[in-house]
Design a protein around this motif. Structure first.
Motif, PDB file in Angstrom:
ATOM      1  N   VAL A  45       0.854  -1.193   0.020  1.00 18.12           N
ATOM      2  CA  VAL A  45       0.001   0.152  -0.095  1.00 18.12           C
ATOM      3  C   VAL A  45       0.927   1.229  -0.116  1.00 18.12           C
ATOM      4  CG1 VAL A  45      -1.923   1.335   1.150  1.00 18.12           C
ATOM      5  CG2 VAL A  45      -1.550  -1.151   1.299  1.00 18.12           C
ATOM      6  N   ARG A  46       0.763   2.305  -0.928  1.00 17.22           N
ATOM      7  CA  ARG A  46       1.271   3.420  -0.971  1.00 17.22           C
ATOM      8  C   ARG A  46       0.606   4.415  -1.233  1.00 17.22           C
ATOM      9  NH1 ARG A  46       2.727   0.403  -5.313  1.00 17.22           N
ATOM     10  NH2 ARG A  46       2.855   1.582  -7.394  1.00 17.22           N
ATOM     11  N   ASP A  47       1.292   5.885  -0.961  1.00 17.93           N
ATOM     12  CA  ASP A  47       0.486   6.987  -1.554  1.00 17.93           C
ATOM     13  C   ASP A  47       1.343   7.432  -2.773  1.00 17.93           C
ATOM     14  OD1 ASP A  47      -0.110   9.718  -2.110  1.00 17.93           O
ATOM     15  OD2 ASP A  47       0.180  10.368  -0.118  1.00 17.93           O
ATOM     16  N   GLU A  48       0.553   7.483  -3.695  1.00 17.33           N
ATOM     17  CA  GLU A  48       1.337   7.886  -5.276  1.00 17.33           C
ATOM     18  C   GLU A  48       0.567   9.181  -5.638  1.00 17.33           C
ATOM     19  OE1 GLU A  48       1.209   5.631  -9.249  1.00 17.33           O
ATOM     20  OE2 GLU A  48       2.919   4.736  -7.993  1.00 17.33           O
ATOM     21  N   ASP A  49       1.363  10.371  -5.480  1.00 19.09           N
ATOM     22  CA  ASP A  49       0.652  11.601  -5.699  1.00 19.09           C
ATOM     23  C   ASP A  49      -0.748  11.756  -5.620  1.00 19.09           C
ATOM     24  OD1 ASP A  49       3.215  12.568  -6.720  1.00 19.09           O
ATOM     25  OD2 ASP A  49       2.952  11.516  -8.671  1.00 19.09           O
ATOM     26  N   GLY A  50      -1.229  11.743  -4.438  1.00 12.32           N
ATOM     27  CA  GLY A  50      -2.722  11.559  -4.005  1.00 12.32           C
ATOM     28  C   GLY A  50      -3.547  10.347  -4.121  1.00 12.32           C
ATOM     29  N   TRP A  51      -2.948   9.373  -4.878  1.00 11.29           N
ATOM     30  CA  TRP A  51      -3.801   8.205  -5.138  1.00 11.29           C
ATOM     31  C   TRP A  51      -3.292   7.155  -4.199  1.00 11.29           C
ATOM     32  CZ3 TRP A  51      -6.968   6.946  -9.394  1.00 11.29           C
ATOM     33  CH2 TRP A  51      -7.169   8.118 -10.292  1.00 11.29           C
ATOM     34  N   GLY A  59      -0.461 -10.105  -8.441  1.00 14.78           N
ATOM     35  CA  GLY A  59       0.112  -9.089  -9.189  1.00 14.78           C
ATOM     36  C   GLY A  59      -1.185  -8.127  -9.610  1.00 14.78           C
ATOM     37  N   GLU A  60      -2.133  -8.007  -8.855  1.00 16.56           N
ATOM     38  CA  GLU A  60      -3.301  -7.056  -9.235  1.00 16.56           C
ATOM     39  C   GLU A  60      -2.973  -5.793  -8.815  1.00 16.56           C
ATOM     40  OE1 GLU A  60      -7.257  -8.965  -9.511  1.00 16.56           O
ATOM     41  OE2 GLU A  60      -6.264 -10.508  -8.075  1.00 16.56           O
ATOM     42  N   THR A  61      -3.314  -4.505  -9.280  1.00 13.53           N
ATOM     43  CA  THR A  61      -3.065  -3.323  -8.603  1.00 13.53           C
ATOM     44  C   THR A  61      -4.521  -2.593  -8.640  1.00 13.53           C
ATOM     45  OG1 THR A  61      -0.882  -3.161  -9.189  1.00 13.53           O
ATOM     46  CG2 THR A  61      -2.200  -1.094  -8.417  1.00 13.53           C
ATOM     47  N   ALA A  62      -4.691  -1.899  -7.568  1.00 18.09           N
ATOM     48  CA  ALA A  62      -6.162  -1.095  -7.619  1.00 18.09           C
ATOM     49  C   ALA A  62      -5.795   0.306  -7.225  1.00 18.09           C
ATOM     50  CB  ALA A  62      -7.168  -1.584  -6.654  1.00 18.09           C
ATOM     51  N   ARG A  63      -6.149   1.633  -7.751  1.00 17.05           N
ATOM     52  CA  ARG A  63      -5.839   2.901  -7.356  1.00 17.05           C
ATOM     53  C   ARG A  63      -7.048   3.599  -7.228  1.00 17.05           C
ATOM     54  NH1 ARG A  63      -1.449   5.285  -9.744  1.00 17.05           N
ATOM     55  NH2 ARG A  63      -2.987   6.747 -10.613  1.00 17.05           N
ATOM     56  N   PHE A  64      -6.817   4.519  -5.995  1.00 18.57           N
ATOM     57  CA  PHE A  64      -7.885   5.274  -5.622  1.00 18.57           C
ATOM     58  C   PHE A  64      -7.657   6.663  -5.313  1.00 18.57           C
ATOM     59  CE2 PHE A  64      -8.443   0.796  -4.034  1.00 18.57           C
ATOM     60  CZ  PHE A  64      -9.585   0.411  -4.827  1.00 18.57           C
ATOM     61  N   ASP A  65      -8.250   7.628  -6.136  1.00 20.37           N
ATOM     62  CA  ASP A  65      -8.067   9.280  -5.656  1.00 20.37           C
ATOM     63  C   ASP A  65      -8.600   9.597  -4.514  1.00 20.37           C
ATOM     64  OD1 ASP A  65      -7.208  11.866  -6.459  1.00 20.37           O
ATOM     65  OD2 ASP A  65      -8.251  11.968  -7.842  1.00 20.37           O
ATOM     66  N   LEU A  66      -7.754   9.635  -3.484  1.00 20.51           N
ATOM     67  CA  LEU A  66      -8.123  10.179  -2.314  1.00 20.51           C
ATOM     68  C   LEU A  66      -7.665  11.498  -1.782  1.00 20.51           C
ATOM     69  CD1 LEU A  66      -8.265   6.883  -0.113  1.00 20.51           C
ATOM     70  CD2 LEU A  66     -10.008   7.705  -1.594  1.00 20.51           C
ATOM     71  N   GLY A  67      -6.856  12.040  -2.810  1.00 21.83           N
ATOM     72  CA  GLY A  67      -6.284  13.255  -2.452  1.00 21.83           C
ATOM     73  C   GLY A  67      -5.396  13.385  -1.369  1.00 21.83           C
ATOM     74  N   LYS A  68      -5.811  14.546  -0.607  1.00 21.14           N
ATOM     75  CA  LYS A  68      -4.780  14.631   0.808  1.00 21.14           C
ATOM     76  C   LYS A  68      -5.280  13.896   1.765  1.00 21.14           C
ATOM     77  CE  LYS A  68      -8.019  18.085   2.414  1.00 21.14           C
ATOM     78  NZ  LYS A  68      -8.255  19.715   2.874  1.00 21.14           N
ATOM     79  N   PRO A  71      -2.486   9.873   2.715  1.00 19.14           N
ATOM     80  CA  PRO A  71      -1.764   9.002   3.958  1.00 19.14           C
ATOM     81  C   PRO A  71      -2.486   8.517   5.124  1.00 19.14           C
ATOM     82  CG  PRO A  71      -1.127  11.311   2.977  1.00 19.14           C
ATOM     83  CD  PRO A  71      -2.474  10.961   2.615  1.00 19.14           C
ATOM     84  N   SER A  72      -3.569   9.148   5.531  1.00 17.99           N
ATOM     85  CA  SER A  72      -4.462   8.393   6.557  1.00 17.99           C
ATOM     86  C   SER A  72      -4.881   7.093   6.347  1.00 17.99           C
ATOM     87  CB  SER A  72      -5.383   9.623   7.042  1.00 17.99           C
ATOM     88  OG  SER A  72      -6.429   9.672   6.092  1.00 17.99           O
ATOM     89  N   TRP A  73      -5.395   6.904   5.074  1.00 18.47           N
ATOM     90  CA  TRP A  73      -5.736   5.687   4.545  1.00 18.47           C
ATOM     91  C   TRP A  73      -4.792   4.617   4.671  1.00 18.47           C
ATOM     92  CZ3 TRP A  73     -10.804   3.850   2.592  1.00 18.47           C
ATOM     93  CH2 TRP A  73     -11.854   4.764   2.605  1.00 18.47           C
ATOM     94  N   VAL A  74      -3.517   5.114   4.075  1.00 17.66           N
ATOM     95  CA  VAL A  74      -2.457   4.039   3.897  1.00 17.66           C
ATOM     96  C   VAL A  74      -2.296   3.772   5.285  1.00 17.66           C
ATOM     97  CG1 VAL A  74       0.020   3.878   3.637  1.00 17.66           C
ATOM     98  CG2 VAL A  74      -1.380   5.069   1.995  1.00 17.66           C
ATOM     99  N   THR A  75      -2.116   4.466   6.418  1.00  9.85           N
ATOM    100  CA  THR A  75      -2.068   4.135   7.993  1.00  9.85           C
ATOM    101  C   THR A  75      -3.072   3.208   8.377  1.00  9.85           C
ATOM    102  OG1 THR A  75      -0.666   6.103   8.324  1.00  9.85           O
ATOM    103  CG2 THR A  75      -1.729   5.262  10.181  1.00  9.85           C
ATOM    104  N   ALA A  76      -4.299   3.647   8.049  1.00  8.72           N
ATOM    105  CA  ALA A  76      -5.337   2.677   8.533  1.00  8.72           C
ATOM    106  C   ALA A  76      -5.319   1.479   8.231  1.00  8.72           C
ATOM    107  CB  ALA A  76      -6.677   3.455   7.945  1.00  8.72           C
ATOM    108  N   ILE A  77      -4.867   1.163   6.621  1.00 17.08           N
ATOM    109  CA  ILE A  77      -4.838  -0.047   6.074  1.00 17.08           C
ATOM    110  C   ILE A  77      -3.626  -1.079   6.600  1.00 17.08           C
ATOM    111  CG2 ILE A  77      -4.668  -1.264   4.020  1.00 17.08           C
ATOM    112  CD1 ILE A  77      -5.812   0.710   2.411  1.00 17.08           C
TER     113      ILE A  77
END
Length: 207
Positions: A45-51, A59-68, A71-77
Protein backbone atom coordinates in the motif's frame (compact mmCIF):
# COMPACT_ATOMS: atom_id res chain seq x y z
CA UNK A 1 -19.03 1.08 9.96
CA UNK A 2 -15.48 2.09 9.04
CA UNK A 3 -14.32 4.89 6.77
CA UNK A 4 -16.20 5.67 3.59
CA UNK A 5 -15.49 8.13 0.77
CA UNK A 6 -16.62 8.86 -2.79
CA UNK A 7 -13.71 8.73 -5.21
CA UNK A 8 -12.34 7.86 -8.65
CA UNK A 9 -10.99 4.32 -8.97
CA UNK A 10 -8.89 2.35 -11.43
CA UNK A 11 -8.57 -1.43 -11.32
CA UNK A 12 -8.25 -4.02 -14.06
CA UNK A 13 -9.33 -2.27 -17.26
CA UNK A 14 -12.05 -0.26 -15.54
CA UNK A 15 -12.05 3.41 -14.47
CA UNK A 16 -14.94 5.17 -12.79
CA UNK A 17 -16.37 6.64 -9.61
CA UNK A 18 -17.97 4.98 -6.62
CA UNK A 19 -17.64 4.65 -2.86
CA UNK A 20 -14.60 3.21 -1.12
CA UNK A 21 -15.16 1.62 2.28
CA UNK A 22 -12.56 0.60 4.83
CA UNK A 23 -13.91 -2.19 7.01
CA UNK A 24 -12.32 -4.16 9.85
CA UNK A 25 -10.56 -6.69 7.61
CA UNK A 26 -11.18 -5.65 4.01
CA UNK A 27 -11.28 -2.78 1.53
CA UNK A 28 -14.51 -2.53 -0.52
CA UNK A 29 -15.24 -0.43 -3.61
CA UNK A 30 -18.81 -0.06 -4.83
CA UNK A 31 -19.54 1.52 -8.19
CA UNK A 32 -20.55 0.34 -11.64
CA UNK A 33 -17.81 -2.22 -10.96
CA UNK A 34 -17.14 -3.67 -7.53
CA UNK A 35 -13.99 -4.80 -5.80
CA UNK A 36 -13.29 -6.39 -2.42
CA UNK A 37 -9.73 -6.74 -1.18
CA UNK A 38 -9.25 -8.68 2.07
CA UNK A 39 -6.32 -7.34 4.09
CA UNK A 40 -4.85 -10.84 3.95
CA UNK A 41 -4.51 -10.42 0.17
CA UNK A 42 -2.80 -7.00 0.32
CA UNK A 43 0.81 -7.11 -0.87
CA UNK A 44 1.59 -3.41 -0.65
CA UNK A 45 0.00 0.00 0.00
CA UNK A 46 1.38 3.41 -0.88
CA UNK A 47 0.54 7.06 -1.54
CA UNK A 48 1.30 7.93 -5.18
CA UNK A 49 0.67 11.66 -5.74
CA UNK A 50 -2.66 11.57 -3.90
CA UNK A 51 -3.69 8.17 -5.21
CA UNK A 52 -4.06 5.25 -2.83
CA UNK A 53 -2.32 2.36 -4.59
CA UNK A 54 -3.14 -1.11 -3.32
CA UNK A 55 -1.23 -4.11 -4.65
CA UNK A 56 -3.06 -7.34 -3.95
CA UNK A 57 -3.60 -10.92 -5.03
CA UNK A 58 -1.44 -12.29 -7.81
CA UNK A 59 0.05 -9.09 -9.19
CA UNK A 60 -3.16 -7.03 -9.25
CA UNK A 61 -3.24 -3.30 -8.54
CA UNK A 62 -6.11 -0.98 -7.59
CA UNK A 63 -5.82 2.83 -7.47
CA UNK A 64 -8.13 5.29 -5.69
CA UNK A 65 -7.95 9.09 -5.93
CA UNK A 66 -8.20 10.21 -2.30
CA UNK A 67 -6.11 13.37 -2.54
CA UNK A 68 -4.84 14.72 0.78
CA UNK A 69 -6.64 11.95 2.68
CA UNK A 70 -4.44 9.25 1.15
CA UNK A 71 -1.76 9.15 3.92
CA UNK A 72 -4.36 8.52 6.61
CA UNK A 73 -5.88 5.67 4.56
CA UNK A 74 -2.43 4.13 4.06
CA UNK A 75 -1.94 4.20 7.83
CA UNK A 76 -5.38 2.77 8.50
CA UNK A 77 -4.82 -0.13 6.09
CA UNK A 78 -1.32 -0.97 7.27
CA UNK A 79 -2.30 -0.59 10.94
CA UNK A 80 -5.99 -1.53 11.04
CA UNK A 81 -8.08 -0.94 14.14
CA UNK A 82 -9.10 -4.15 15.84
CA UNK A 83 -12.55 -5.03 17.17
CA UNK A 84 -11.23 -4.29 20.63
CA UNK A 85 -10.16 -0.79 19.53
CA UNK A 86 -13.59 -0.11 18.02
CA UNK A 87 -15.29 -1.23 21.21
CA UNK A 88 -13.24 1.32 23.14
CA UNK A 89 -11.59 -1.22 25.43
CA UNK A 90 -8.57 0.15 27.29
CA UNK A 91 -6.10 -1.70 29.55
CA UNK A 92 -7.98 -0.54 32.66
CA UNK A 93 -11.50 -1.10 31.28
CA UNK A 94 -13.82 -3.30 33.31
CA UNK A 95 -15.59 -5.49 30.77
CA UNK A 96 -18.47 -7.91 31.21
CA UNK A 97 -19.57 -10.31 28.49
CA UNK A 98 -23.00 -11.90 28.14
CA UNK A 99 -24.03 -14.58 25.66
CA UNK A 100 -21.79 -16.57 23.35
CA UNK A 101 -18.87 -14.71 21.75
CA UNK A 102 -16.24 -16.41 19.60
CA UNK A 103 -13.09 -17.68 21.29
CA UNK A 104 -10.80 -15.45 19.19
CA UNK A 105 -12.64 -12.36 20.38
CA UNK A 106 -12.41 -13.45 24.01
CA UNK A 107 -8.66 -13.96 23.55
CA UNK A 108 -8.34 -10.48 22.01
CA UNK A 109 -10.28 -9.05 24.93
CA UNK A 110 -8.09 -10.79 27.51
CA UNK A 111 -4.97 -9.52 25.74
CA UNK A 112 -6.17 -5.91 26.13
CA UNK A 113 -7.48 -5.90 29.71
CA UNK A 114 -7.23 -8.21 32.69
CA UNK A 115 -10.54 -6.89 34.04
CA UNK A 116 -12.91 -9.20 32.16
CA UNK A 117 -15.88 -10.73 33.97
CA UNK A 118 -14.39 -9.95 37.36
CA UNK A 119 -17.78 -9.55 39.01
CA UNK A 120 -18.41 -6.45 41.07
CA UNK A 121 -21.20 -3.91 40.88
CA UNK A 122 -20.53 -2.11 37.62
CA UNK A 123 -18.64 -2.38 34.35
CA UNK A 124 -17.36 0.22 31.90
CA UNK A 125 -18.38 -1.90 28.92
CA UNK A 126 -20.88 -4.75 28.60
CA UNK A 127 -20.84 -6.85 25.43
CA UNK A 128 -24.12 -8.68 24.92
CA UNK A 129 -24.37 -11.33 22.19
CA UNK A 130 -28.00 -11.87 21.16
CA UNK A 131 -29.52 -14.62 19.02
CA UNK A 132 -33.24 -13.91 19.45
CA UNK A 133 -35.39 -10.87 20.35
CA UNK A 134 -36.01 -12.45 23.76
CA UNK A 135 -32.35 -11.84 24.61
CA UNK A 136 -33.04 -8.08 24.49
CA UNK A 137 -35.19 -8.33 27.60
CA UNK A 138 -31.97 -8.13 29.65
CA UNK A 139 -31.17 -4.56 28.60
CA UNK A 140 -32.93 -2.91 31.55
CA UNK A 141 -31.00 -5.12 33.97
CA UNK A 142 -27.69 -4.51 32.17
CA UNK A 143 -28.26 -0.76 32.05
CA UNK A 144 -28.02 -0.68 35.85
CA UNK A 145 -24.69 -2.51 35.64
CA UNK A 146 -22.73 0.07 33.60
CA UNK A 147 -21.06 3.27 34.71
CA UNK A 148 -22.86 6.50 33.84
CA UNK A 149 -20.57 7.03 30.85
CA UNK A 150 -20.27 3.34 30.06
CA UNK A 151 -21.66 1.41 27.11
CA UNK A 152 -23.53 -1.73 26.16
CA UNK A 153 -22.52 -3.26 22.84
CA UNK A 154 -25.09 -5.59 21.28
CA UNK A 155 -23.54 -8.14 18.92
CA UNK A 156 -26.16 -9.64 16.60
CA UNK A 157 -26.38 -11.68 13.37
CA UNK A 158 -26.38 -9.72 10.11
CA UNK A 159 -29.50 -9.95 7.99
CA UNK A 160 -31.76 -11.38 10.70
CA UNK A 161 -35.10 -9.56 10.23
CA UNK A 162 -36.08 -10.27 13.85
CA UNK A 163 -32.99 -8.42 15.08
CA UNK A 164 -32.95 -5.44 12.75
CA UNK A 165 -31.81 -1.95 13.73
CA UNK A 166 -35.32 -0.74 14.59
CA UNK A 167 -35.93 -3.73 16.88
CA UNK A 168 -32.70 -3.13 18.78
CA UNK A 169 -33.27 0.60 19.11
CA UNK A 170 -36.85 0.11 20.30
CA UNK A 171 -35.81 -2.38 22.98
CA UNK A 172 -33.00 -0.08 24.10
CA UNK A 173 -35.33 2.92 24.25
CA UNK A 174 -37.59 0.97 26.61
CA UNK A 175 -34.52 0.47 28.81
CA UNK A 176 -33.69 4.21 28.56
CA UNK A 177 -30.68 3.73 26.33
CA UNK A 178 -29.76 5.38 23.02
CA UNK A 179 -27.60 4.10 20.16
CA UNK A 180 -24.61 6.12 19.00
CA UNK A 181 -22.20 3.87 17.10
CA UNK A 182 -22.00 0.76 14.94
CA UNK A 183 -19.07 -1.55 14.27
CA UNK A 184 -18.44 -4.58 12.09
CA UNK A 185 -17.86 -7.56 14.35
CA UNK A 186 -17.27 -10.35 11.84
CA UNK A 187 -18.38 -11.65 8.46
CA UNK A 188 -21.62 -12.85 10.05
CA UNK A 189 -22.22 -10.41 12.93
CA UNK A 190 -22.36 -6.68 13.51
CA UNK A 191 -22.46 -4.59 16.69
CA UNK A 192 -24.40 -1.57 17.89
CA UNK A 193 -23.42 0.55 20.90
CA UNK A 194 -25.91 1.93 23.41
CA UNK A 195 -25.32 4.46 26.18
CA UNK A 196 -27.31 6.23 28.87
CA UNK A 197 -28.64 9.56 27.50
CA UNK A 198 -26.69 12.51 28.91
CA UNK A 199 -29.87 14.04 30.33
CA UNK A 200 -30.38 10.93 32.47
CA UNK A 201 -26.85 10.63 33.82
CA UNK A 202 -26.51 11.55 37.46
CA UNK A 203 -24.06 14.25 38.53
CA UNK A 204 -22.21 11.88 40.84
CA UNK A 205 -22.42 8.83 38.60
CA UNK A 206 -21.43 5.27 39.37
CA UNK A 207 -17.74 4.36 39.55
Amino acid sequence: MGREIKCMAEFGTWTGTGRLLLETDELIFRGAERLTVPFTAVRGVRDEDGWLVVEHGAGETARFDLGKLTPSWVTAITNPRTRIDKFGVKPDSRVRTEGTLDADFMDELAARTSHVNEGGDVADIIILAVDTPDDLARLAELRSAITQDGAIWIVHPKGDPTLGHDTLVSAARDAQLVDNKTARFSATHTALRFVIPRALRTTEGRH
